[in-house]
Design an enzyme around this catalytic site. Sequence first.
Site, PDB file in Angstrom:
ATOM      1  CG  HIS D 125      62.337  35.601  82.742  1.00 11.30           C
ATOM      2  ND1 HIS D 125      63.586  36.066  83.064  1.00 11.30           N
ATOM      3  CD2 HIS D 125      61.791  35.164  83.903  1.00 11.30           C
ATOM      4  CE1 HIS D 125      63.790  35.917  84.362  1.00 11.30           C
ATOM      5  NE2 HIS D 125      62.717  35.375  84.910  1.00 11.30           N
ATOM      6  CG  ASP D 202      63.958  31.501  78.256  1.00 14.45           C
ATOM      7  OD1 ASP D 202      64.328  30.498  78.913  1.00 14.45           O
ATOM      8  OD2 ASP D 202      63.609  32.562  78.789  1.00 14.45           O
ATOM      9  CD  GLN D 205      59.452  28.533  84.126  1.00 11.92           C
ATOM     10  OE1 GLN D 205      59.037  27.469  84.567  1.00 11.92           O
ATOM     11  NE2 GLN D 205      60.039  29.436  84.898  1.00 11.92           N
ATOM     12  CE  LYS D 228      63.983  29.536  86.195  1.00 13.71           C
ATOM     13  NZ  LYS D 228      63.314  30.332  87.238  1.00 13.71           N
ATOM     14  CB  CYS D 367      61.602  38.116  86.075  1.00 20.37           C
ATOM     15  SG  CYS D 367      62.508  38.205  87.616  1.00 20.37           S
TER      16      CYS D 367
HETATM   17  C1  PLP Z   1      61.096  31.875  81.036  1.00 20.10           C
HETATM   18  C2  PLP Z   1      62.314  32.098  81.873  1.00 20.10           C
HETATM   19  N1  PLP Z   1      63.467  32.445  81.276  1.00 20.10           N
HETATM   20  C3  PLP Z   1      64.604  32.647  81.973  1.00 20.10           C
HETATM   21  C4  PLP Z   1      64.628  32.529  83.332  1.00 20.10           C
HETATM   22  C5  PLP Z   1      65.909  32.810  84.053  1.00 20.10           C
HETATM   23  O1  PLP Z   1      66.369  31.664  84.706  1.00 20.10           O
HETATM   24  P1  PLP Z   1      67.585  31.808  85.738  1.00 20.10           P
HETATM   25  O2  PLP Z   1      67.158  32.770  86.789  1.00 20.10           O
HETATM   26  O3  PLP Z   1      67.764  30.433  86.266  1.00 20.10           O
HETATM   27  O4  PLP Z   1      68.737  32.296  84.952  1.00 20.10           O
HETATM   28  C6  PLP Z   1      63.444  32.181  83.999  1.00 20.10           C
HETATM   29  C7  PLP Z   1      63.441  32.056  85.477  1.00 20.10           C
HETATM   30  O5  PLP Z   1      62.647  32.642  86.170  1.00 20.10           O
HETATM   31  C8  PLP Z   1      62.269  31.950  83.255  1.00 20.10           C
HETATM   32  O6  PLP Z   1      61.132  31.621  83.860  1.00 20.10           O
END
Ligand code: PLP
Lengths: 127, 127, 410, 410
Positions: D125, D202, D205, D228, D367
């Site tokens: 991401h 990370d 998810q 999430k 993203c």
């Molecule tokens: C794999 C992954 N990493 C990081 C994020 C970033 O999360 P946040 O927007 O809550 O900071 C997301 C959210 O879309 C994600 O799907």
Amino acid sequence: MSQAYTERVLDHFQNPRNFGQLDQPDISLEQSNPACAADRIRLDLRFEEGEIVDVRFSGQGCVISLAAASILTERIKGALLADLQDLSRDEFLEMLAISPRASQLKCALLAPEIFREAAYGEPEWPR
Amino acid sequence: MSQAYTERVLDHFQNPRNFGQLDQPDISLEQSNPACAADRIRLDLRFEEGEIVDVRFSGQGCVISLAAASILTERIKGALLADLQDLSRDEFLEMLAISPRASQLKCALLAPEIFREAAYGEPEWPR
Amino acid sequence: MMREWTQIEAQSDFPVLQRKINGKPLIYLDNAATTQKPNSVINAISDFYATSNANVHRATHTLGEEATHKYECARNRVRKLLNAQNSSEIVFVRSATEAINLVSHSWGLSNVQPGDIILLTEMEHHSNLIPWQLLTQDRGARIELLGIDDSGLLKMEDLDRYLDERVRLLAITGMSNVLGTINPIEEVAKRAHEVGALVLVDGAQSVPHLPVDVQALDCDFLVCSGHKMLGPTGIGVLYARQKLLREMPPFMSGGEMIKEVSFTNATWSDPPSKFEAGTPPIAQAIGFGAAIEYLQKIGLARVHEHECSLVEYAMAQFREIPGLEIYGPGPDHRGGILSFNLNNTHPHDLAAILDEQGIAIRAGHHCAQPLINRLGVRAMARASFYLYNTFDEVDRVAEALLMAKRILTT
Amino acid sequence: MMREWTQIEAQSDFPVLQRKINGKPLIYLDNAATTQKPNSVINAISDFYATSNANVHRATHTLGEEATHKYECARNRVRKLLNAQNSSEIVFVRSATEAINLVSHSWGLSNVQPGDIILLTEMEHHSNLIPWQLLTQDRGARIELLGIDDSGLLKMEDLDRYLDERVRLLAITGMSNVLGTINPIEEVAKRAHEVGALVLVDGAQSVPHLPVDVQALDCDFLVCSGHKMLGPTGIGVLYARQKLLREMPPFMSGGEMIKEVSFTNATWSDPPSKFEAGTPPIAQAIGFGAAIEYLQKIGLARVHEHECSLVEYAMAQFREIPGLEIYGPGPDHRGGILSFNLNNTHPHDLAAILDEQGIAIRAGHHCAQPLINRLGVRAMARASFYLYNTFDEVDRVAEALLMAKRILTT
Ligand SMILES: Cc1ncc(COP(=O)(O)O)c(C=O)c1O
Ligand SMILES: Cc1ncc(COP(=O)(O)O)c(C=O)c1O
């Protein structure tokens, strides 16, 4: 009358036991409590064959921290180091017969933690 | 039948008017819409004495952005630049007779904004 | 008790104020730390989660469009409150603290050179002090301090002393969270701009309690926190002039703040989203919007007037208590904040004994340790007012202080 | 429709799921962007504001003690969820994005040297890519990428290719937010540690959808976001080994994270508060705690199982639609995320037409623009499941896709 500021606590605050400093302490340790206005307490200790033969405290702080220090000196004077080492934090507070409110826990623990570090070289309590 | 995907919009999408590029445009401008999958549209324009005498569009995008581009070319061809300059964004969309949903506003505006920048050198709409 | 001529009938809007503490009705006087929330704010948050919850921007579905709309409406409410020119000048962050860190990192690291000066005052909160310590240490720059006089007012003559071309930024609180001092920002900003310095206003205490207009103040940056003005925790605001936000590099990076990304490079979207990496505090921004709506219905001028009357009344009452020392200026130059000490007592003990009477005040260094030390003490007790406090409550505090004095000093 | 043998009877706990969109019952399939909130979470937040609202730490009054207790209980809930050894290893931040930025700034700027390598994967991401781009650009270091094969699985042989002593950190997603791919973190971490690299997971998810145990994974850092996983917006978590947090300098600075402060200098408190400058997201942490409680009552293993069945069923249904291409691995290696394209249609149009049927999916680059481009497309449509989704809903999505195809391609 107040709940935390019992007669006993206020008595120790107004008439502190073992207040002052020792001439030739085996160990002397001063620490502060940044959570409570940078209060500072110093403990002076003398040991003989594993017994706490003398103790004095000095410094400044809130009622709870000073009363706790005074009660502490009363209780540990004459005790064996080995008998106190394995007490958990809560058991130690129980021995002192103080149960501070959450926000005054650090004040109540200031002197006990100085003692623990001075006597055993370990700031952490056993679990 | 769908609300946003009206027969008119789908017709412009499937049978785009003025699609392609001009041989000798007075101005040719391509821009993309990062909010929608990096879609890109190019507008070619020819002017004569302040009139838009020819216009073509090309590129790729979603139904709304391509239909909006096609409708745009139909409406502005033959118009006077001076007549369109003072329209606000909403008035311009009204002239094209499209009212996109909020999330497709940028798609609908892609071609109109390219036109505004190409014709007047100003990406912003008058208030 | 004097007639409550400015009493704002607000208590029933705040569910927590119906609570009893140790059997006594709660008197909440820790508003400088955080304020209570009216039902309209609590409900705005619940309603969002119960009806429109979605992530903002880039979603084509109805919930996403609704959430985006509500989030951007909240931004516009902040814009109106502060009278910013454009809502792209309003960046949502977690708190005033984060907003200052954003400026010290993004603007600071790219603008402050060795030898430069960041000018602060002696009455800054840690959040408007430590970020500048770290920045100046990193950049080989240094901090200078505008002093305060013994009544806690800014020494205006220090402006002559310290303002020159080496000063890149003057960062100053709108209202001291310890002394209540209200600073003459407009004048200070004018002076700073004359030597080319930018001005950051720490509005954490002023924006909740006074009308604040960034165009009238002519400041370059202003920060504030939602939780100190009836809003939820987890939301704060950075206002900055559009031109500055355009030039500044991002602070944090990640989703939502980009134009194009490859494996090796990225380009940034326009402000404010350039500074809002990742999922923003959506529900919190919406709750903050509801808080602003509540405040604007009353009017910030009326809020200020009410608090001034309260603090004036409290100062008069407290002065009757022998041995009680009040810090800071007279009622003409302060907002609804009153710090004090009762001699031979520790403020921590005062706060504990007042709590037994249902009264919440704060004791300690109030995140302004250098200021407290500058005033020659180690800690203070602090009562800080808001629109829902009453003259009656002041009376009860004065009584409780007398009682505490009896308990602790006999 | 197949028998809903794993159906978790949860819909009635989620008020938003009672809503109709364009007259149709809402089918919410944008859970990878943000999830819906059960009543227990919404109420935990409201209750906090209505009964115990105060700032945390350092307050002597009852509300302050209660707020602090609830905030620290939430921290302990996170600790248990992740099976961290100590709750001081749990830092509350706004979001997964902020947590990664905290690491890239605090750990990164003080540990990464010119020539060093940050190893990522092609499926990251933007939030786990751009902070490392900026760090490596700043430090004269560089990024290398573990590739993916055509089915969207990590090329394990790339570990041999890229892992050597120059690699300071391997930052890898637990689950791809585009392909649903679940990565073999335990094995990858073991390999990385052999060459002395640290491992950041990370978990944005993975933590919401799978049992995740930081000690079993043996990772050094892990990040996730409350919103999430049924929790509020505005709250995220950084887990880091105690030793690392002790060594790392602060990221942001301000109130609450200090031991002693003078006008010129400051010393830091211990983790986690060293990394929680300013007023933290108090109500959000408490709401997040309630979300974890809800999830643990069901059990993350059951949540995962339910989503696997849903995605397997959906893959089978979608394959019946001519011209529909599914990205990513087979059901054995993926969680409840399904990205696809329907040929000759734009995903943005699909999402808009599905919304008219009450169905919320997402369209775009999610993203993860470089990944999408690597797969040779410009955008994808994505349906992402959570515990409240049903097989019935999958059937309705398949029907709606057929309808969209008719509208858009005839
Ligand atoms: C794999 C992954 N990493 C990081 C994020 C970033 O999360 P946040 O927007 O809550 O900071 C997301 C959210 O879309 C994600 O799907
Ligand atoms: C003057 C001042 N500045 C900054 C802050 C920091 O606000 P926050 O903790 O919401 O970031 C405070 C809060 O105590 C304050 O009083």
